[in-house]
Design an enzyme around this catalytic site. Structure first.
Site, mmCIF file in Angstrom:
data_model
loop_
_atom_site.group_PDB
_atom_site.id
_atom_site.type_symbol
_atom_site.label_atom_id
_atom_site.label_comp_id
_atom_site.label_asym_id
_atom_site.label_seq_id
_atom_site.Cartn_x
_atom_site.Cartn_y
_atom_site.Cartn_z
ATOM 1 N N ASP A 306 -8.391 -8.777 -34.786
ATOM 2 C CA ASP A 306 -9.644 -8.076 -34.460
ATOM 3 C C ASP A 306 -9.740 -6.802 -35.305
ATOM 4 O O ASP A 306 -10.062 -5.724 -34.817
ATOM 5 C CB ASP A 306 -9.726 -7.741 -32.970
ATOM 6 C CG ASP A 306 -11.168 -7.492 -32.533
ATOM 7 O OD1 ASP A 306 -12.087 -7.898 -33.267
ATOM 8 O OD2 ASP A 306 -11.373 -6.874 -31.467
ATOM 9 N N HIS A 310 -12.349 1.570 -40.178
ATOM 10 C CA HIS A 310 -13.391 2.603 -40.124
ATOM 11 C C HIS A 310 -13.077 3.715 -41.111
ATOM 12 O O HIS A 310 -11.904 3.993 -41.386
ATOM 13 C CB HIS A 310 -13.457 3.236 -38.732
ATOM 14 C CG HIS A 310 -14.106 2.372 -37.709
ATOM 15 N ND1 HIS A 310 -15.424 2.001 -37.781
ATOM 16 C CD2 HIS A 310 -13.626 1.807 -36.576
ATOM 17 C CE1 HIS A 310 -15.721 1.241 -36.737
ATOM 18 N NE2 HIS A 310 -14.649 1.101 -35.993
#
Lengths: 424, 331
Positions: A306, A310
């Site tokens: 997953d 960022h």
């Protein structure tokens, strides 16, 4: 170019193989497997004494960001991070600014990836157009373009009727529907698991029921429509129980869990740690134990990263203003193997969850060591010790809560179709 | 250096104390030692008498600059911090961030960095998001202290301490007391801080009283007993703390109507009879008459609501002077 790997401990859950073997690789595929290697000659030879060789990991969930969110990561940066981490296939997750409504968009990804080719990238097409949950996507052409399944990502459906029709249409084209079970109305814009920690921190919270209600609804629709359903990123105890019951019937369902859900709980959010802001949220210790039990008894088929890289600013704010997700490629294999140390799974079972099990969910021919199979392989040193240093992560996103964790065993070399894409 | 920003850092309770146990920031009551809470209360005693004197000021913070950073509007709270700082001789600047930098897209960290450059010594922070004061304390310059004036639903520590001060004033010791906190606990930062303060000070029993829709799941783990019926919940208590109920709760399926809430949980004279005869009635304000509390109770002899307001200044003076005054925690 041919390659000979001698003296390795070869572990392949698909065939049940676990022993010293010699592998001959030719033309990007495994050409021969033998107990001795006397007869083989190759362009390159590796003496892998003391190393393990197993199939490259297949990660069912990586948010690869490009195109659309290139400030966070690019296909090149993340596939390279995958290669360094023993992952040879990544499943691209659709999100509103980086998703797939038509064949051209899917082909663009394959073209972009071909330039670097550190790992295979498989694509999940949109289940509804623009992931808006209203109108069905062009599933037949998405399938022709190579999509391995369809999904609405984290986006809600306009109605259960839309979901039902989407599942029926996907079943028409024999496409697996990847469902991220979340009843958005119950999640109500929450940020963490609803429980004693959220009560203390005063963070708006997401009850477990937001997931289990969606699992139950989807199971009912799977039964009604006959669609093949893969449940993504389970986090709640009751979800595991529902899937276990459903698997006992004739439903064609599978499920996965993110590796971090097997090691972290809502207590890790106690200090407003934005690196622990994930969706679904980190849940309670009881949920974590149920997920581990579900893995052990086969209710949960696969473990995925997953991976959500960022930029720094996305996590540099008060918890509620940060974006959810963990940069997780580099911890997928280490955390999965730690389950062996924790006595949850055997080595073969653990590797199954990241190799042949995800391969069969997306219909990939990779994920196993057999003659004729793609030579997507990992050479792994079980004796190496290392610490995850956020400053030295290969992913563009360094947003991991596992910084400072120590791991046993490290990837020494990763082969993609017989070609070395990473060597330590 | 960039990555240092991403590490979670110390727990809020730990980062607010200096190495020698002095208060450096005041972000939450959770995890603070009872002696420190008592020190705040004791010090507030010194300031509470000041309004009766000619000289209201105690210029312990002369030369210091306090910046009130209110990302969420609250005139009443801001004024009490302003008065407290002024009475201590500090220079005070009020910044309504909502209408300035935040609306121009500046990040919270950029805002903080800019204000740091203006020689602030203390930020008094109110923010709509839980953990915002903790975030600022973690990333601001080391010489600056952060005082949490309310962050989301998380914490409002000075409000809780002024409530403790008022309770101690009226009741003496905390140990024998039964205290009921009534109303919208789910959305209340005040309630969370009160619970931490009351349990830290070893209060006999802390109760929360509300319908299930307004009680956060798992709150029992904070050391409280949960009641869903008002009469039962305030039976025999020494202190009744009523919480403010915002009208918007009626529109989000948490409550059917103000009328029904008042009928079931409103504090009336008749209902107050279930508490001890000398029980005190508190409210963090501003009160909704006829929603949480009947006017006759709010203005009655058991009410200490206005004394809470007065005590608020003394407690805030105490905390500010402990942090920034001579022998305070801040450098």
């Amino acid at each position: 170019m041919s390659l000979l790997i001698r003296n390795a401990r070869v572990v392949d859950p698909a065939s049940g193989l676990d022993g010293q073997r010699t592998l001959l690789i030719d033309g990007g595929r495994i050409a021969a497997i033998a107990e001795t290697s006397a007869a083989f000659v190759a362009d390159e030879e590796i003496n892998a004494k003391g190393l393990w060789v197993f199939p490259g990991a297949i990660d069912l969930s990586a948010w690869l960001r490009e195109p659309g969110l290139d400030q966070k990561a690019t296909l090149a940066s993340e596939t390279f991070a995958a290669a360094t981490s023993g992952i040879t296939t990544l499943c691209y997750q659709p999100e509103p600014r980086a998703s797939f409504d038509n064949a051209a968009q899917v082909k663009l990804i394959y073209d972009l990836n071909r330039r670097s080719q550190y790992a295979n990238v498989e694509v999940l097409g949109n289940l509804t157009q623009g992931l808006k949950g209203e109108q069905l996507s062009n599933m037949a052409s998405l399938k022709r373009a190579g999509c391995v399944g369809v999904s609405n990502g984290l986006q809600p459906f306009h109605s259960l009727q839309t979901l039902r029709r989407a599942m029926e249409y996907a079943a028409t084209h024999d496409l697996t529907v990847f469902i991220y079970p979340l009843e958005h109305a119950l999640a109500a814009g929450g940020y963490m698991h609803e429980g004693e920690v959220s009560a203390r921190l005063g963070l708006p919270a997401i009850p477990s029921a937001a997931e289990t209600v969606a699992v139950a609804q989807t199971l009912a629709l799977a039964s009604h429509t006959g669609a093949k359903v893969h449940f993504c990123r389970l986090s709640a105890r009751l979800s595991v129980r529902l899937i276990r019951q459903a698997k006992a019937s004739d439903l064609e369902i599978t499920a996965d869990v993110a590796a971090h859900q097997l090691f972290l709980t809502d207590r890790d959010v106690s200090d407003f740690n934005p690196l622990c802001h994930v969706m679904p949220p980190l849940r309670s210790t009881r949920d974590l134990e149920a997920l581990r039990e579900g893995l052990a008894d086969g209710t949960i088929d696969a473990i995925c990263s997953d991976h959500q890289p960022h930029e720094v600013d996305a996590k540099l704010a008060p918890f509620q203003q940060t974006e959810p997700g963990i940069s997780a490629l580099e911890t997928l294999l280490p955390l999965t193997l730690r389950l062996v140390e924790d006595g949850v799974l055997s080595l073969s079972e653990a590797l199954r969850k990241v190799t042949i099990a995800p391969a069969s969910i997306i219909g990939s021919e990779a994920g196993e060591i057999s003659v004729g199979a793609p030579a997507d392989l990992v050479l792994f040193d079980p004796a190496a010790l290392w610490e995850l240093d956020l400053n030295h992560m290969h992913s563009s996103g360094q947003n991991s809560p596992f910084g400072g964790w120590n791991f046993n065993g490290a990837v020494k070399r990763t082969l993609l179709a017989g070609k070395t894409v990473f060597s330590a | 250096m960039l990555h240092a920003h991403l590490s979670p850092g110390p727990l809020p309770s730990r980062m607010q104390l200096t190495k020698d146990g002095k208060l450096k920031h005041f972000l939450t009551i959770e995890g603070l030692p009872p002696l420190l809470l008592e020190e705040i209360l004791d010090r507030a005693e010194q300031f509470v008498t000041l309004p009766n004197k000619q000289q209201k000021k105690a210029p312990l913070l002369r030369g210091k600059t306090v910046m009130n950073l209110f990302f969420e509007n609250s005139t009443r709270t801001r004024v009490t911090f302003e008065i407290a700082a002024q009475r201590l001789g500090a220079d005070v600047t009020n910044l309504d961030i909502r209408t300035s930098s935040a609306s121009k897209g500046e990040t919270l960290l950029d805002t903080v960095r800019n204000l740091e450059a203006m020689n602030a010594d203390m930020f008094v922070v109110r923010h709509e998001h839980a953990g915002a004061a903790h975030f600022i304390a973690r990333y601001c310059a080391p010489h600056i202290s952060v005082l949490n004036a309310g962050d989301g639903r998380h914490s409002h520590p000075t409000q809780a301490m002024l409530d403790m001060f008022t309770i101690r004033q009226k009741k003496g010791s905390f140990q024998p007391l039964k205290v009921a906190i009534v109303g919208d606990v789910l959305h209340s930062r005040v309630a969370r801080s009160q619970i931490h303060a009351l349990t830290t000070l070893a209060t006999g029993e802390v109760r929360v009283v509300a319908p299930k829709t307004l009680v956060p799941a798992g709150i029992e783990k904070m050391g409280v007993n949960v009641f869903h019926h008002m009469e039962e919940g305030i039976e025999d208590v020494d202190v009744v703390i009523m919480l403010r109920l915002q009208r918007e709760r009626m529109q989000t399926a948490l409550l059917p109507s103000e009328r029904e809430f008042f009928k079931l949980y409103g504090l009336t004279e008749a209902r107050l009879k279930h508490a001890k005869p000398d029980a005190i009635v508190m409210h963090p304000g501003p009160i909704n008459r006829g929603v949480e509390i009947d006017s006759r109770v709010a203005d009655g002899i058991q009410s200490v609501i206005l004394e809470q307001v007065t005590n608020g200044i003394a407690v805030r003076m105490a905390v500010m002077s402990m942090i920034m005054g001579p022998q305070g925690g801040a450098a």
